[in-house]
Design a protein around this motif. Sequence first.
Motif, PDB file in Angstrom:
ATOM      1  N   VAL A 278       0.843  -1.198   0.000  1.00 53.61           N
ATOM      2  CA  VAL A 278       0.000   0.000   0.000  1.00 53.61           C
ATOM      3  C   VAL A 278       0.882   1.253   0.000  1.00 53.61           C
ATOM      4  CG1 VAL A 278      -1.682   1.326   1.340  1.00 53.61           C
ATOM      5  CG2 VAL A 278      -1.921  -1.171   1.155  1.00 53.61           C
ATOM      6  N   ALA A 279       1.926   1.206   0.814  1.00 54.48           N
ATOM      7  CA  ALA A 279       2.800   2.373   0.936  1.00 54.48           C
ATOM      8  C   ALA A 279       3.685   2.557  -0.286  1.00 54.48           C
ATOM      9  CB  ALA A 279       3.664   2.223   2.195  1.00 54.48           C
ATOM     10  N   GLU A 280       3.996   1.480  -0.957  1.00 52.79           N
ATOM     11  CA  GLU A 280       4.994   1.508  -2.017  1.00 52.79           C
ATOM     12  C   GLU A 280       4.393   1.712  -3.410  1.00 52.79           C
ATOM     13  OE1 GLU A 280       8.205   1.628  -1.578  1.00 52.79           O
ATOM     14  OE2 GLU A 280       8.696   1.536  -3.712  1.00 52.79           O
ATOM     15  N   LEU A 281       3.099   1.457  -3.530  1.00 56.16           N
ATOM     16  CA  LEU A 281       2.512   1.318  -4.863  1.00 56.16           C
ATOM     17  C   LEU A 281       2.689   2.542  -5.765  1.00 56.16           C
ATOM     18  CD1 LEU A 281       0.991  -0.433  -6.841  1.00 56.16           C
ATOM     19  CD2 LEU A 281      -1.154   0.398  -5.876  1.00 56.16           C
ATOM     20  N   ALA A 282       2.419   3.731  -5.228  1.00 57.41           N
ATOM     21  CA  ALA A 282       2.473   4.924  -6.069  1.00 57.41           C
ATOM     22  C   ALA A 282       3.868   5.090  -6.663  1.00 57.41           C
ATOM     23  CB  ALA A 282       2.084   6.150  -5.241  1.00 57.41           C
ATOM     24  N   ARG A 283       4.884   4.897  -5.823  1.00 58.63           N
ATOM     25  CA  ARG A 283       6.263   5.034  -6.289  1.00 58.63           C
ATOM     26  C   ARG A 283       6.584   3.973  -7.361  1.00 58.63           C
ATOM     27  NH1 ARG A 283      10.306   5.659  -1.440  1.00 58.63           N
ATOM     28  NH2 ARG A 283       8.395   4.800  -0.623  1.00 58.63           N
ATOM     29  N   ALA A 284       6.121   2.760  -7.090  1.00 55.63           N
ATOM     30  CA  ALA A 284       6.397   1.671  -8.027  1.00 55.63           C
ATOM     31  C   ALA A 284       5.745   1.941  -9.381  1.00 55.63           C
ATOM     32  CB  ALA A 284       5.894   0.351  -7.445  1.00 55.63           C
ATOM     33  N   ARG A 285       4.539   2.482  -9.341  1.00 55.48           N
ATOM     34  CA  ARG A 285       3.826   2.742 -10.604  1.00 55.48           C
ATOM     35  C   ARG A 285       4.546   3.821 -11.403  1.00 55.48           C
ATOM     36  NH1 ARG A 285      -2.567   1.775  -9.177  1.00 55.48           N
ATOM     37  NH2 ARG A 285      -2.702  -0.105 -10.426  1.00 55.48           N
ATOM     38  N   GLN A 286       5.035   4.793 -10.674  1.00 51.50           N
ATOM     39  CA  GLN A 286       5.763   5.886 -11.330  1.00 51.50           C
ATOM     40  C   GLN A 286       7.039   5.348 -11.985  1.00 51.50           C
ATOM     41  OE1 GLN A 286       6.737   9.033  -8.565  1.00 51.50           O
ATOM     42  NE2 GLN A 286       5.632  10.488  -9.857  1.00 51.50           N
ATOM     43  N   ALA A 287       7.786   4.561 -11.215  1.00 49.83           N
ATOM     44  CA  ALA A 287       9.038   4.005 -11.726  1.00 49.83           C
ATOM     45  C   ALA A 287       8.778   3.107 -12.929  1.00 49.83           C
ATOM     46  CB  ALA A 287       9.746   3.206 -10.622  1.00 49.83           C
ATOM     47  N   ALA A 288       7.707   2.319 -12.835  1.00 50.48           N
ATOM     48  CA  ALA A 288       7.378   1.416 -13.936  1.00 50.48           C
ATOM     49  C   ALA A 288       7.013   2.205 -15.177  1.00 50.48           C
ATOM     50  CB  ALA A 288       6.231   0.492 -13.524  1.00 50.48           C
ATOM     51  N   ALA A 289       6.206   3.243 -14.973  1.00 53.60           N
ATOM     52  CA  ALA A 289       5.740   4.036 -16.107  1.00 53.60           C
ATOM     53  C   ALA A 289       6.911   4.702 -16.822  1.00 53.60           C
ATOM     54  CB  ALA A 289       4.736   5.082 -15.637  1.00 53.60           C
ATOM     55  N   SER A 290       7.850   5.212 -16.043  1.00 48.52           N
ATOM     56  CA  SER A 290       8.977   5.901 -16.680  1.00 48.52           C
ATOM     57  C   SER A 290       9.875   4.926 -17.431  1.00 48.52           C
ATOM     58  CB  SER A 290       9.783   6.686 -15.632  1.00 48.52           C
ATOM     59  OG  SER A 290      10.335   5.791 -14.694  1.00 48.52           O
ATOM     60  N   ALA A 291       9.823   3.650 -17.059  1.00 48.84           N
ATOM     61  CA  ALA A 291      10.621   2.645 -17.765  1.00 48.84           C
ATOM     62  C   ALA A 291       9.794   1.936 -18.838  1.00 48.84           C
ATOM     63  CB  ALA A 291      11.180   1.625 -16.771  1.00 48.84           C
ATOM     64  N   GLY A 292       8.553   2.387 -19.023  1.00 47.79           N
ATOM     65  CA  GLY A 292       7.690   1.747 -20.019  1.00 47.79           C
ATOM     66  C   GLY A 292       7.261   0.343 -19.622  1.00 47.79           C
ATOM     67  N   ARG A 293       7.187   0.110 -18.340  1.00 44.14           N
ATOM     68  CA  ARG A 293       6.816  -1.224 -17.865  1.00 44.14           C
ATOM     69  C   ARG A 293       5.510  -1.189 -17.079  1.00 44.14           C
ATOM     70  NH1 ARG A 293      12.736  -3.468 -15.851  1.00 44.14           N
ATOM     71  NH2 ARG A 293      13.415  -4.104 -17.931  1.00 44.14           N
ATOM     72  N   GLN A 294       5.014  -2.388 -16.788  1.00 44.92           N
ATOM     73  CA  GLN A 294       3.772  -2.501 -16.027  1.00 44.92           C
ATOM     74  C   GLN A 294       4.058  -3.177 -14.694  1.00 44.92           C
ATOM     75  OE1 GLN A 294       1.000  -5.428 -17.259  1.00 44.92           O
ATOM     76  NE2 GLN A 294      -0.699  -4.526 -16.117  1.00 44.92           N
ATOM     77  N   VAL A 295       3.444  -2.652 -13.638  1.00 42.60           N
ATOM     78  CA  VAL A 295       3.626  -3.269 -12.323  1.00 42.60           C
ATOM     79  C   VAL A 295       2.897  -4.611 -12.287  1.00 42.60           C
ATOM     80  CG1 VAL A 295       3.079  -3.097  -9.857  1.00 42.60           C
ATOM     81  CG2 VAL A 295       3.924  -1.091 -11.102  1.00 42.60           C
ATOM     82  N   VAL A 296       3.604  -5.635 -11.872  1.00 41.82           N
ATOM     83  CA  VAL A 296       2.990  -6.951 -11.653  1.00 41.82           C
ATOM     84  C   VAL A 296       3.333  -7.402 -10.236  1.00 41.82           C
ATOM     85  CG1 VAL A 296       2.895  -9.380 -12.352  1.00 41.82           C
ATOM     86  CG2 VAL A 296       3.182  -7.590 -14.092  1.00 41.82           C
ATOM     87  N   VAL A 297       2.303  -7.745  -9.480  1.00 44.83           N
ATOM     88  CA  VAL A 297       2.507  -8.246  -8.122  1.00 44.83           C
ATOM     89  C   VAL A 297       2.569  -9.768  -8.151  1.00 44.83           C
ATOM     90  CG1 VAL A 297       1.393  -8.547  -5.865  1.00 44.83           C
ATOM     91  CG2 VAL A 297       1.428  -6.294  -6.962  1.00 44.83           C
ATOM     92  N   ALA A 298       3.600 -10.332  -7.524  1.00 47.79           N
ATOM     93  CA  ALA A 298       3.666 -11.776  -7.329  1.00 47.79           C
ATOM     94  C   ALA A 298       3.536 -12.016  -5.834  1.00 47.79           C
ATOM     95  CB  ALA A 298       4.989 -12.333  -7.851  1.00 47.79           C
ATOM     96  N   GLY A 299       2.477 -12.757  -5.439  1.00 51.10           N
ATOM     97  CA  GLY A 299       2.208 -12.883  -4.011  1.00 51.10           C
ATOM     98  C   GLY A 299       2.090 -14.309  -3.529  1.00 51.10           C
ATOM     99  N   CYS A 300       2.496 -14.512  -2.290  1.00 53.98           N
ATOM    100  CA  CYS A 300       2.310 -15.808  -1.637  1.00 53.98           C
ATOM    101  C   CYS A 300       2.391 -15.591  -0.136  1.00 53.98           C
ATOM    102  CB  CYS A 300       3.380 -16.805  -2.089  1.00 53.98           C
ATOM    103  SG  CYS A 300       3.135 -18.473  -1.445  1.00 53.98           S
TER     104      CYS A 300
END
Lengths: 285, 336
Positions: A193-215
């Motif tokens: 929750v805390a990290e998502l906005a930053r991750a989305r920004q970083a992904a967008a600037s690299a032309g990538r999509q955020v994918v969560v892998a969870g277990c």
Amino acid sequence: MAGSVPSTGSRLGQGAGRRELVVLANQPCGPYRLLQVDDPHGATPQPGQFAMLSALEGWGAGADGRPYLPRALSYARHRDGQAHFLIAEVGPGTKRLCALAPGERVGMLGPLGRPFQRAADAQAHVLLVGGGIGIAPLLALCDLLPGRAHALFGFRDASCAQAAELCERPAALQIATDDGSVGRRGSAVELLVAELARARQAAASAGRQVVVAGCGPPPMLEALRRFCRERDLACELSVEAPMACGYGACHGCVLELREGSYARACIEGPVFAGERLGPIPDYEA
Amino acid sequence: MPADRQGARPPVRISSAGALELCGIALAHPVINGSGTYDLRAALSVFGQALLDAMPFAAYVSKTITIAPRQGNPPPRLWESSAGLLNSIGLPNPGLRAYLEEELPLLEQLSVPLITNVMGADVDEIRELFEACSEQPAIAAVELNVSCPNVKDGLDIGSDPRTLHEVLRKTRAALSKPLIVKLTPNTADVAACAAAAEQAGADALSLINTLRAAAMRSDGRPWLGARSGGLSGPAIRPIALAQVAAVAERVQIPVIGMGGIQSARHARDFLAAGASVVAVGTESFRDPFLAARIAAELSGERALANFARSAAIAAPAPNRQGARRAGCEPARAETE
């Protein structure tokens, strides 16, 4: 032939059936154990795949005649012909596996199941969201993506959090504990929750999509599933279900998909696209 | 079991080549699978060609097919008990039509005979299933699962000898192939049910199906999604042996024995109790190729037994006894 076990032609590598392998090491890792098994001829597992594991001696030797069935364990790592498993003692089967000594033999069937796919894609900005022993398949995924995956791991306490040291070459590693003794107080989902906005920004600037892998444990995984759904976040979740065979034969390990049908965790999972899953049940609750 | 009854048992013949025969179906060895314990499509997707090269079973028994598709029971469906497994799978299957159209083409390619297991809730359903299977050359025999509650009183069709007899009497003619009746162990007198099935035209019997069982969560609610289920695995082996022996003593038709078989020794126990063929079920979950190893061990013994039999022309009685106990041949075969 009505005789020996086949030796070729299987996806499982040499010896299509259950292999008898030797334990090389079984070291404590906080309250968990890291079991290393010599598997020179087995197929290399993909991150998210699992094996059915049992001790060849002393299996069924518990006070109540258990364990009987092998136990399904995600590969935490596969390197130099060695399979690594991270194990928590939660019942008679894992108790026996945790007690294995070097030189003892195990029966192993694997690799089995559907691995991480979207998260293994080169265009993915991967967030590994793991809880407790559930970090195991994420370690394997991190090995596949050196320097690229962002690990968000939650543990019960500082002792359990020692397992995070097994994570090699993450892009970043954040830890949370239930008691706040290490890292942030809370769960891995709260780290997300805390990290998502930053991750989305970083992904967008690299032309990538955020994918969560969870277990992780069912309540944590359910919270993760719902969060990803609310935020329209691509996710793949590795689920757990009571399992007997591991290869689709018994139809025992089903879970209910969102559209109402049942899917076998062993061959249609254990990794599912999050949006396919219905609420993740917690049978122990 | 009295020697004269065993001597009269005609079921499994040994051909000149030394192969087994069950209701006219040639078997390479006496080990088959229990219905519903080996989803072949799934196993093929995992083991590939290796499974076809080393098909563990001398005949393949399908999961239970019903007329309408069934999704199966809600999870959880499994519970590990002491030396056993409780399940409430709930017979998921695609239904008769889809089975014939989509699964049969795959099963046809097996190198071993196909036995299709079916279940119907009443006479009409069973008749329809029988008629459909009769038209399929790929199906060597039909196994009828009688662990199905009938609509009238909710009791399993197979739990009452009279009901079972009546149902079979009204349906048997609709099947042009050998009929195996998979008896339920959840009955007061399994031998009486066996006799009823034999009288009504069954060509063979298989037993035991799972024993009705339940497990509780720590809060006292049932663990299984379907509340109760069936117990299998080594825990039930002694019960299975007793039921197989009771049935084999009562009927003349061949008996397929199963229930917790984990080794060639266990298989031999069932053969000694009067079974002609054995089935491996739950143990395949622990080791998918175990049945192949059991078969190999028994076949080795069978080769020896065949040798002993030909040698027995010179030295009769003791060797014959030995050959029979080795497993696959009933007394009748030795005198042919």
